[in-house]
Structure formats: structure tokens, C-alpha cells
Design a protein around this motif. Structure first.
Motif, PDB file in Angstrom:
ATOM      1  N   ARG A 139     -10.274  59.618  -0.153  1.00  0.00           N
ATOM      2  CA  ARG A 139      -9.366  58.515   0.199  1.00  0.00           C
ATOM      3  C   ARG A 139      -7.907  58.860  -0.063  1.00  0.00           C
ATOM      4  N   ILE A 140      -7.636  59.485  -1.222  1.00  0.00           N
ATOM      5  CA  ILE A 140      -6.252  59.742  -1.629  1.00  0.00           C
ATOM      6  C   ILE A 140      -5.760  61.077  -1.096  1.00  0.00           C
ATOM      7  N   GLY A 141      -6.680  62.039  -0.990  1.00  0.00           N
ATOM      8  CA  GLY A 141      -6.305  63.374  -0.541  1.00  0.00           C
ATOM      9  C   GLY A 141      -6.113  64.320  -1.707  1.00  0.00           C
ATOM     10  N   ALA A 142      -5.964  65.586  -1.364  1.00  0.00           N
ATOM     11  CA  ALA A 142      -5.723  66.639  -2.347  1.00  0.00           C
ATOM     12  C   ALA A 142      -4.543  67.478  -1.844  1.00  0.00           C
ATOM     13  N   PRO A 143      -3.808  68.108  -2.747  1.00  0.00           N
ATOM     14  CA  PRO A 143      -4.089  68.230  -4.176  1.00  0.00           C
ATOM     15  C   PRO A 143      -3.851  66.933  -4.950  1.00  0.00           C
ATOM     16  N   GLY A 144      -4.466  66.888  -6.114  1.00  0.00           N
ATOM     17  CA  GLY A 144      -4.315  65.755  -7.012  1.00  0.00           C
ATOM     18  C   GLY A 144      -4.684  66.192  -8.413  1.00  0.00           C
ATOM     19  N   ILE A 145      -4.667  65.244  -9.339  1.00  0.00           N
ATOM     20  CA  ILE A 145      -4.952  65.560 -10.739  1.00  0.00           C
ATOM     21  C   ILE A 145      -5.989  64.595 -11.287  1.00  0.00           C
ATOM     22  N   LEU A 146      -7.036  65.155 -11.867  1.00  0.00           N
ATOM     23  CA  LEU A 146      -8.033  64.366 -12.581  1.00  0.00           C
ATOM     24  C   LEU A 146      -7.595  64.290 -14.035  1.00  0.00           C
ATOM     25  N   LYS A 147      -7.501  63.079 -14.571  1.00  0.00           N
ATOM     26  CA  LYS A 147      -7.037  62.897 -15.942  1.00  0.00           C
ATOM     27  C   LYS A 147      -8.023  62.033 -16.719  1.00  0.00           C
ATOM     28  N   THR A 148      -8.136  62.294 -17.997  1.00  0.00           N
ATOM     29  CA  THR A 148      -8.839  61.350 -18.851  1.00  0.00           C
ATOM     30  C   THR A 148      -8.032  60.053 -18.881  1.00  0.00           C
ATOM     31  N   ARG A 149      -8.717  58.938 -19.039  1.00  0.00           N
ATOM     32  CA  ARG A 149      -7.995  57.666 -19.085  1.00  0.00           C
ATOM     33  C   ARG A 149      -7.286  57.457 -20.413  1.00  0.00           C
ATOM     34  N   GLY A 150      -7.686  58.189 -21.441  1.00  0.00           N
ATOM     35  CA  GLY A 150      -7.046  58.063 -22.740  1.00  0.00           C
ATOM     36  C   GLY A 150      -6.888  59.404 -23.413  1.00  0.00           C
ATOM     37  N   ASP A 151      -6.052  59.434 -24.451  1.00  0.00           N
ATOM     38  CA  ASP A 151      -5.905  60.570 -25.367  1.00  0.00           C
ATOM     39  C   ASP A 151      -5.130  61.769 -24.841  1.00  0.00           C
ATOM     40  N   GLY A 152      -4.812  61.837 -23.568  1.00  0.00           N
ATOM     41  CA  GLY A 152      -4.105  63.005 -23.062  1.00  0.00           C
ATOM     42  C   GLY A 152      -2.600  62.908 -23.248  1.00  0.00           C
TER      43      GLY A 152
END
Length: 356
Positions: A139-152
Motif C-alpha cells: 500500500r505504501i510502497g518501498a523503500p521504507g523503514i520497519l521500526k519497533t513501536r517502542g524503545d528505539g
């Protein structure tokens, strides 16, 4: 907060966390006649060097937290990953209110909160499993970034996805995550404000923030023209965020300057790396104004004192040669007292003011 009038000199500020931000906060407080104590479970607590006492206990040690609270007139924090449940017993001692932590500790909730106030964020989608990730990338396309929702922070807890073909090979984080599309931007900048107990707000000038490997490398003033053109809009949103949270203290919002206007990146409910320049470069530093705010004192003047400035982070083994920077008499050096110069670890910073 427990108190309704300014706290008198000699009062004690409790700092949750023992890193360099707490260290610089305690130094600012001492200058005004206040003492600080710190609470942190970390093995190395650099704030302890300048604090009157240190509680080196686990976050869930309720007896230790109670003893800490008994020694404090007000309690604040120096990083946003303090467990909210662990500090619930501190009650009205806390400033800012822990709702700021609750908001900032979850990237999904943070973005929805800011969007609810009219802000724009990068396209995003929650990810709880591989099917969610595949759908988000489609839906959003790439490239993109997968992130943890917390602690990063500082690039940690993040994985770049260059194409949809990489989805099957990505090791998903153990907890909830979020996928964000990349934003085309001309510059990154932050809005740093201080909000007092009565709702008064002051802003510092916004620097051009230059990142390397996901970590802030330099903050520069004056910022490019595109940043200057978008600061007012970014400040309006930041003010709304601070007011909605009933915030007390220094609050930072990071933005991308784009052709469509400022795009919200993330929020830090604390003093911020991109504001370290204010120690020498502003009439009142972010650290002193945070202390003023939580104590109920009047906020200080935030004007920049030089036409130009650069703040440079000292990372890892560069700390061993950092004193060479003092060959420039306009440079101020800050080393944080960390014993281990690990790769990617912030060891200090320099600030250089330029008057010509």
C-alpha cells in the motif's frame, strides 16, 4: 506536580535516568542552587558524577523508588523509555505529566495523536505479523523503514526495506512494529520548546540537523531557507502538542522540511541532542529552562547569541582525540564521562560559535 509555588533553592530534583542529559540537567540545576539525585538501573551512571545521591536500582523496585521519592521535591526524566508503570507511584511529584511518556513510547499512538492535532506524518501502517508488513509495503510502497513501536532511538530498532522482495527475508521484531514510507525532504530540523506551569511557551531557533547512520551528527545555525520558511507552521503544531499534553518542561518535535511543508517525524518529551548548542549559544539553555519550568520559576530568554553555530557529536573512539578541538578558541568541549568508547556511542559534543 505536588507544589503550586516555585520551589526554593536547596530543593531536590529527582532525575529518572542517569545519562548525559541528566548530567547536564544536574549541572544547570546546581548553578541555580538546587541539588539533584538520580535513579537508574544502568551499570554506568554518568549523571552520578554531578548528583548528590544515586539510586542504582531496577525500575520495578518499588521500595527503592519510594525511598527515592521521599528525598525529592520534584521528579523529572532524562530519557523517554522510563517504564510508565514503574513510576506511577511518584504521582504529583512528576513533571512533565507521564501522559507525555505514554504518547511518545509508542510510535503508532504518537503519530495518531499528532495527526489528530492537524499534523502531517510520513505514510505508515501498524505491523504485527508478516502479512501486515507485506500489505503495508504494497500500500505504501518501498523503500521504507520497519521500526519497533517502542524503545528505539539513534537508529536502533529500525530496518530498511528496499523493495517488496525483501519482505519475506526480514526478521520481524518480537513486539509490535510500524512500517513507514520514506519521505523526500530537503532538510531535517527540530522544534525545541519549554512550557512553564502556567502554560507559557518559549522556543529556541531551529537548527539544521544532519544525521549519519541514523544518529544526529551535527546541528547547524543558521538553518537553510526552506527550514526557516517552515518553522512557524512546525511551531504551531508543537505548541498544540504541548498544550494538549499539559506539558511542563522542555519538549522536542522533529520534522522533515519538504516541498509540501513540514512533516512530523517523532517527538521526544525531554531535553534533546539537537539542543545541546543552547548551553553556549543561547541566553538560556534548554537544560536551565527545563529546570526552571519543573520548579515553577520564570522561563529564561531563548535568543541565540551568535550569528552562526555548529554543534558536533563526538561518537565512539573519537573521544580519545576530542581535546584537539580546543585548538579552535571558539570551540567548547563537553565530554560526558563515559568509560567505554563503543562504536556508535555518544561520548560528548563540541559547540563552536561563529561571530564573523
Amino acid at each position: 506536580m505536588k507544589k503550586t509555588k516555585p520551589l526554593a533553592p536547596g530543593s531536590t530534583i529527582g532525575i529518572l535516568g542517569g545519562g548525559q542529559l541528566g548530567r547536564m540537567m544536574a549541572m544547570a540545576a546546581a548553578q541555580m542552587g538546587y541539588r539533584c539525585i538520580t535513579y537508574s538501573p544502568e551499570k554506568e551512571i554518568v549523571a552520578a558524577d554531578v548528583c548528590a545521591d544515586t539510586f542504582q536500582n531496577a525500575w520495578d523496585d518499588r521500595a527503592a523508588m519510594a525511598a527515592f521519592a521521599q528525598n525529592c521535591d520534584v521528579v523529572t526524566w532524562e530519557f523517554e523509555n522510563v517504564p510508565v508503570d514503574a513510576i506511577s507511584q511518584l504521582g504529583d511529584l512528576l513533571a512533565p505529566h507521564p501522559r507525555a511518556l505514554e504518547t511518545a513510547q509508542d510510535r503508532l499512538n504518537e503519530k495518531r495523536f499528532v495527526e489528530g492535532l492537524g499534523g502531517r506524518a510520513a505514510p505508515y501502517a501498524p505491523v504485527d505479523n508478516r502479512a501486515d508488513l507485506a500489505s503495508a509495503v504494497e500500500r505504501i510502497g518501498a523503500p521504507g523503514i520497519l521500526k519497533t513501536r517502542g524503545d528505539g532511538y539513534d537508529g536502533k530498532g529500525q530496518w530498511r526495506i528496499r523493495s517488496a522482495h525483501e519482505v519475506d527475508g526480514v526478521s520481524l521484531p518480537a513486539g509490535p512494529a510500524i512500517y513507514e514510507g520514506l519521505v523526500e525532504f530537503d532538510a531535517e530540523f527540530s522544534v525545541i520548546l519549554a512550557r512553564g506551569r502556567g502554560g507559557e511557551i518559549v522556543f529556541w531557533d531551529s537548527t539544521h540537523n544532519i544525521h549519519e547512520d541514523g544518529m544526529l551528527a551535527r546541528s547547524v545555525l543558521p538553518a537553510p531557507a526552506i527550514v526557516a520558511a517552515q518553522v512557524d507552521e512546525a511551531r504551531d503544531l508543537s505548541r498544540q502538542v504541548a498544550d494538549a499534553l499539559g506539558y511542563v518542561g522542555v519538549l522536542t518535535l522533529e520534522f522533515f522540511a519538504t516541498a509540501q511543508g513540514p512533516v512530523f517525524n517523532e517527538m521526544a518529551p525531554r531535553v534533546h541532542n539537537s539542543g545541546h548548542w543552547t548551553i553556549e549559544g543561547a541566553v538560556t539553555s534548554q537544560f536551565q529552562n527545563h529546570v526552571r519550568a519543573i520548579l515553577g520559576l520564570p522561563l529564561g530568554d531563548t535568543r541565540t547569541v551568535a550569528p552562526a553555530m555548529v554543534m558536533h557529536n563526538i561518537v565512539g573512539k573519537d573521544a580519545k582525540t576530542a581535546h584537539a578541538s580546543l585548538s579552535d578558541p571558539a570551540t567548547q568541549l563537553h565530554l560526558y564521562g563515559k568509560a567505554r568508547a563503543l562504536d556508535g556511542r555518544k561520548m560528548g559534543h563540541t559547540t563552536t560559535l561563529k561571530f564573523d
